[in-house]
Design a protein around this motif. Structure first.
Motif, PDB file in Angstrom:
ATOM      1  N   ILE A 146      41.612  47.636  44.750  1.00 44.12           N
ATOM      2  CA  ILE A 146      40.718  46.452  44.953  1.00 44.12           C
ATOM      3  C   ILE A 146      39.289  46.832  44.786  1.00 44.12           C
ATOM      4  O   ILE A 146      38.339  46.260  44.424  1.00 44.12           O
ATOM      5  N   GLY A 147      39.004  47.852  45.360  1.00 42.36           N
ATOM      6  CA  GLY A 147      37.658  48.679  45.405  1.00 42.36           C
ATOM      7  C   GLY A 147      37.180  48.784  43.983  1.00 42.36           C
ATOM      8  O   GLY A 147      35.883  48.664  43.766  1.00 42.36           O
ATOM      9  N   LEU A 148      38.224  49.360  43.184  1.00 42.19           N
ATOM     10  CA  LEU A 148      37.802  49.961  41.827  1.00 42.19           C
ATOM     11  C   LEU A 148      37.466  48.393  40.902  1.00 42.19           C
ATOM     12  O   LEU A 148      36.474  48.262  40.332  1.00 42.19           O
ATOM     13  N   ALA A 149      38.227  47.488  41.310  1.00 39.55           N
ATOM     14  CA  ALA A 149      37.874  46.098  40.757  1.00 39.55           C
ATOM     15  C   ALA A 149      36.613  45.629  41.125  1.00 39.55           C
ATOM     16  O   ALA A 149      35.807  45.258  40.333  1.00 39.55           O
ATOM     17  N   GLY A 150      36.142  45.801  42.487  1.00 37.22           N
ATOM     18  CA  GLY A 150      34.866  45.406  42.934  1.00 37.22           C
ATOM     19  C   GLY A 150      33.726  46.118  42.299  1.00 37.22           C
ATOM     20  O   GLY A 150      32.681  45.595  41.941  1.00 37.22           O
ATOM     21  N   GLU A 151      34.026  47.389  41.963  1.00 42.55           N
ATOM     22  CA  GLU A 151      32.909  48.394  41.327  1.00 42.55           C
ATOM     23  C   GLU A 151      32.778  47.895  39.922  1.00 42.55           C
ATOM     24  O   GLU A 151      31.811  47.787  39.407  1.00 42.55           O
ATOM     25  N   TRP A 152      33.849  47.497  39.223  1.00 45.58           N
ATOM     26  CA  TRP A 152      33.853  46.935  37.676  1.00 45.58           C
ATOM     27  C   TRP A 152      33.082  45.556  37.849  1.00 45.58           C
ATOM     28  O   TRP A 152      32.152  45.689  36.910  1.00 45.58           O
ATOM     29  N   LEU A 153      33.467  44.758  38.590  1.00 44.85           N
ATOM     30  CA  LEU A 153      32.581  43.573  38.729  1.00 44.85           C
ATOM     31  C   LEU A 153      31.180  43.613  38.908  1.00 44.85           C
ATOM     32  O   LEU A 153      30.148  43.096  38.301  1.00 44.85           O
ATOM     33  N   THR A 154      30.846  44.749  39.853  1.00 42.72           N
ATOM     34  CA  THR A 154      29.391  44.938  40.042  1.00 42.72           C
ATOM     35  C   THR A 154      28.751  45.499  38.858  1.00 42.72           C
ATOM     36  O   THR A 154      27.308  45.330  38.512  1.00 42.72           O
ATOM     37  N   SER A 155      29.338  46.234  38.120  1.00 46.78           N
ATOM     38  CA  SER A 155      28.647  46.945  37.227  1.00 46.78           C
ATOM     39  C   SER A 155      28.374  45.784  35.960  1.00 46.78           C
ATOM     40  O   SER A 155      27.489  46.029  35.094  1.00 46.78           O
ATOM     41  N   THR A 156      29.579  44.917  35.758  1.00 47.96           N
ATOM     42  CA  THR A 156      29.477  44.088  34.841  1.00 47.96           C
ATOM     43  C   THR A 156      28.050  42.929  35.090  1.00 47.96           C
ATOM     44  O   THR A 156      27.373  42.521  34.451  1.00 47.96           O
ATOM     45  N   ALA A 157      27.970  42.689  36.672  1.00 48.87           N
ATOM     46  CA  ALA A 157      26.852  41.779  36.955  1.00 48.87           C
ATOM     47  C   ALA A 157      25.544  42.514  36.489  1.00 48.87           C
ATOM     48  O   ALA A 157      24.650  41.930  36.307  1.00 48.87           O
ATOM     49  N   ASN A 158      25.461  43.611  36.889  1.00 46.44           N
ATOM     50  CA  ASN A 158      24.466  44.607  36.459  1.00 46.44           C
ATOM     51  C   ASN A 158      22.944  44.242  37.003  1.00 46.44           C
ATOM     52  O   ASN A 158      22.110  43.949  36.157  1.00 46.44           O
ATOM     53  N   THR A 159      23.052  43.880  38.460  1.00 45.10           N
ATOM     54  CA  THR A 159      22.014  43.127  38.969  1.00 45.10           C
ATOM     55  C   THR A 159      21.316  44.193  39.882  1.00 45.10           C
ATOM     56  O   THR A 159      21.816  45.304  40.150  1.00 45.10           O
ATOM     57  N   ASN A 160      20.480  43.687  40.580  1.00 47.52           N
ATOM     58  CA  ASN A 160      19.450  44.572  41.626  1.00 47.52           C
ATOM     59  C   ASN A 160      19.468  43.630  42.780  1.00 47.52           C
ATOM     60  O   ASN A 160      19.310  42.476  42.847  1.00 47.52           O
ATOM     61  N   MET A 161      19.420  44.649  43.872  1.00 53.28           N
ATOM     62  CA  MET A 161      19.567  43.854  45.212  1.00 53.28           C
ATOM     63  C   MET A 161      17.925  43.816  45.910  1.00 53.28           C
ATOM     64  O   MET A 161      17.938  43.545  46.892  1.00 53.28           O
ATOM     65  N   PHE A 162      17.337  43.750  45.090  1.00 53.90           N
ATOM     66  CA  PHE A 162      15.598  43.773  45.716  1.00 53.90           C
ATOM     67  C   PHE A 162      15.313  42.297  45.966  1.00 53.90           C
ATOM     68  O   PHE A 162      14.609  41.947  46.806  1.00 53.90           O
ATOM     69  N   THR A 163      15.911  41.238  45.217  1.00 51.81           N
ATOM     70  CA  THR A 163      15.492  39.974  45.558  1.00 51.81           C
ATOM     71  C   THR A 163      16.473  39.021  45.545  1.00 51.81           C
ATOM     72  O   THR A 163      17.574  38.981  44.712  1.00 51.81           O
ATOM     73  N   TYR A 164      16.574  37.907  46.312  1.00 54.27           N
ATOM     74  CA  TYR A 164      17.561  36.890  46.266  1.00 54.27           C
ATOM     75  C   TYR A 164      17.472  36.282  44.880  1.00 54.27           C
ATOM     76  O   TYR A 164      18.645  35.686  44.693  1.00 54.27           O
ATOM     77  N   GLU A 165      16.722  35.869  44.421  1.00 52.95           N
ATOM     78  CA  GLU A 165      16.475  35.020  43.163  1.00 52.95           C
ATOM     79  C   GLU A 165      17.468  35.852  41.890  1.00 52.95           C
ATOM     80  O   GLU A 165      17.906  34.881  41.078  1.00 52.95           O
ATOM     81  N   ILE A 166      17.508  37.035  42.203  1.00 56.44           N
ATOM     82  CA  ILE A 166      18.316  37.533  40.994  1.00 56.44           C
ATOM     83  C   ILE A 166      19.811  38.087  41.588  1.00 56.44           C
ATOM     84  O   ILE A 166      20.624  38.340  40.825  1.00 56.44           O
ATOM     85  N   SER A 167      20.009  38.143  42.822  1.00 58.85           N
ATOM     86  CA  SER A 167      21.217  38.531  43.620  1.00 58.85           C
ATOM     87  C   SER A 167      21.460  37.472  44.672  1.00 58.85           C
ATOM     88  O   SER A 167      21.894  38.233  45.948  1.00 58.85           O
TER      89      SER A 167
END
Length: 524
Positions: free
Chosen positions: A124-145
């Motif tokens: 499940i963690g691996l699936a989460g990591e794959w989805l995270t990489s697919t989203a390829n976004t940044n945690m600095f602002t709410y508008e993009i994450s």
């Protein structure tokens, strides 16, 4: 199906298959009949004339992309090279590279990998990591994450409540590893007591001193060096024979530092030391910190997971009195690397300490509540999404699922402890059951068993673990770490954090060490 004992250094048990050279060669995946090769009864695609530019987002790239990803983790071919080309390689070569990268790497998810604190592979963690990489976004602002930032807030609140802090008062952020989390704690403590340091630097404040145990993680000294405090101003406090900080020594060390003109400001207590897995006496340390007005940090990178176990959380009693806590879910909770948090009791301090209000990112007149922009709480600008895989695993397991796997890991440690205690060819580094899942021991070749303790025996014993480890890595069946500590010569340190490890794997480790030891020392 469980992996066999022989494949910790191999991707699969099967020999790697070559594509049949006589099979039809094609450069097209558009025509299904012309794009397939048949090898040992399975369908294989030929990617020798396909390049990365042919994949999505290229027009008509959907089918090629799908087939490429499906092939990625199948059995490999031959032809691995680390050299970087001037001309682009085709996808066939990239598949070889990916498969061989896995083949020649160490399989840290293997149930017989005991070498590090972070092991195992949660699907499940691996699936989460794959989805995270697919989203390829940044945690600095709410508008993009927006979703990931809300998830981070929810998970951090949950962790605050588990520590024992009011959910609405705490703060925190996900960091690239426990060393960075610990660095944040020193940074926050210094700013909290001496806010002028942010703008005027170290020249505006007195010479500081911070305190940590002799068995604590090296990142505390590293943090002092990075922040300009100086590693020599880290006062190392003595520990007892089990690796716990001696609270009376802490108090006398603080008084001694004051007498030398230093200004104590911070104490690091460890909940789960790296080598022994020891837990410092948190309530006693909290009393001393309150008496002297010092910031108390708890480095629970390794031991924080025990807070999820009703049986074992008592070992962290007093953690709720800390000003900050480091907790690494990528250790005992089994979340894929990396996943570390710095948790702070006082809300807003992270923002005050690190905020620089970059106008191109953190505009105050956005159409939403800008307090959701987390970038100014962080030392970094770009910040990876580490929360989603943890959130997804928590949804899949529930807190009770984490509790079960943590209890299982500590049961494995206890099982190893009792097995070693009964054998004459092994010796435990200290008496008494392990507090955490760390078990430290020596293997004693027959030649050394008759030699009384002393310098001669220590000289010989010091070389045993490295020799066995070398042979162990050559064979590739299992892996375990070793190290000296203070006056103790090299000993093995076995740690359990992989819920896939069973008692048969523990038995295998003991038998393998003994077998290698007999084999090596019968030749000498």
């Amino acid at each position: 199906m469980r992996r066999s004992p022989g494949d910790i250094m191999e991707l699969t048990q099967a020999d790697r298959q070559h594509l049949d050279k006589s099979k039809q060669d094609t450069c097209s995946l558009g025509n299904t009949d012309d794009s397939l090769k048949y090898d040992s009864g399975r369908v294989a695609h030929d990617f020798s004339c396909i390049h990365s530019k042919d994949l999505l987002p290229a027009e008509d790239g959907e089918e090629k992309t799908k087939h490429f990803l499906q092939e990625l983790l199948k059995e490999g071919l031959e032809g691995f090279s680390l050299d970087l080309p001037d001309q682009p390689d085709n996808l066939e070569q990239l598949l070889v590279d990916c498969r061989d990268t896995l083949k020649y790497g160490v399989k840290t998810g293997h149930p017989r990998f005991f070498n590090q604190l972070s092991t195992g592979l949660d699907i499940i963690g691996l699936a989460g990591e794959w989805l995270t990489s697919t989203a390829n976004t940044n945690m600095f602002t709410y508008e993009i994450s927006p979703v990931f930032i809300l998830m981070e807030e929810v998970v951090l609140r949950k962790m605050h409540s588990i520590i024992g802090w009011p959910e609405e008062d705490g703060d925190g952020i996900f960091c690239p590893g426990g060393t960075m989390s610990n660095l944040y704690s020193v940074l926050l403590a210094r700013f909290h007591l001496f806010p002028a340091v942010k703008t005027h630097g170290m020249s505006a404040i007195p010479r500081l001193a911070l305190f940590t145990s002799a068995h604590s993680h090296y990142s505390i000294k590293k943090s002092a060096a990075v922040l300009g405090i100086g590693s020599e101003n880290v006062i190392v406090v003595k520990c007892d024979e089990r690796g716990k900080m001696i609270s009376s020594e802490l108090n006398s060390s603080i008084e001694a530092a004051k007498s030398k003109g230093l200004v104590p400001f911070y104490v690091n207590a460890t909940a789960g030391t790296t080598v022994y897995g020891a837990f410092d006496p948190l309530n006693e340390i909290a009393d001393i910190c309150e008496h002297h007005g010092l910031w108390m940090h708890v480095d629970a990178a390794w031991g924080g997971g025990l807070l999820l176990s009703n049986k074992h959380r008592v070992k962290l009693q007093g953690i709720e009195r800390a000003h900050s806590v480091t907790w690494n879910p990528h250790k005992m909770m089994g979340v894929p690397l990396q996943c570390s948090t710095i948790l702070v009791k006082r809300k807003g301090l992270l923002q005050e300490c690190n905020q620089l209000c970059a106008e191109y990112l953190f505009q105050p007149d956005k159409h939403y509540d800008v307090s959701y922009d987390t970038g100014d709480k962080s030392i970094q600008c770009g910040r990876h999404v580490d929360v989603f895989k943890l959130w997804l695993m928590w949804k899949a397991k529930g807190s009770e699922g984490f509790e079960a796997q943590i209890n299982h890991c500590l049961e494995n440690a206890e099982y190893l402890y009792y097995k070693l205690k009964k054998r004459t060819d092994f010796q435990l580094v200290f008496k008494g059951k392990p507090e955490h899942s760390n078990v430290c021991f020596w293997y004693l070749p027959k030649q050394l068993q008759s030699i009384p303790p002393g310098p001669e025996r220590d000289r010989e014993l010091h070389m045993v673990a490295p020799k066995i480890k070398t042979k162990m890595m050559e064979e590739g069946f299992t892996m375990i770490g070793y190290q000296p500590l203070e006056e103790k010569v090299n000993f093995f340190r076995c740690v359990f954090s992989n819920p896939a490890t069973q008692r048969e794997d523990v038995d295998f480790l003991i038998d393998k060490i003994a077998h290698l030891g007999i084999e090596l020392y019968s030749l000498s």
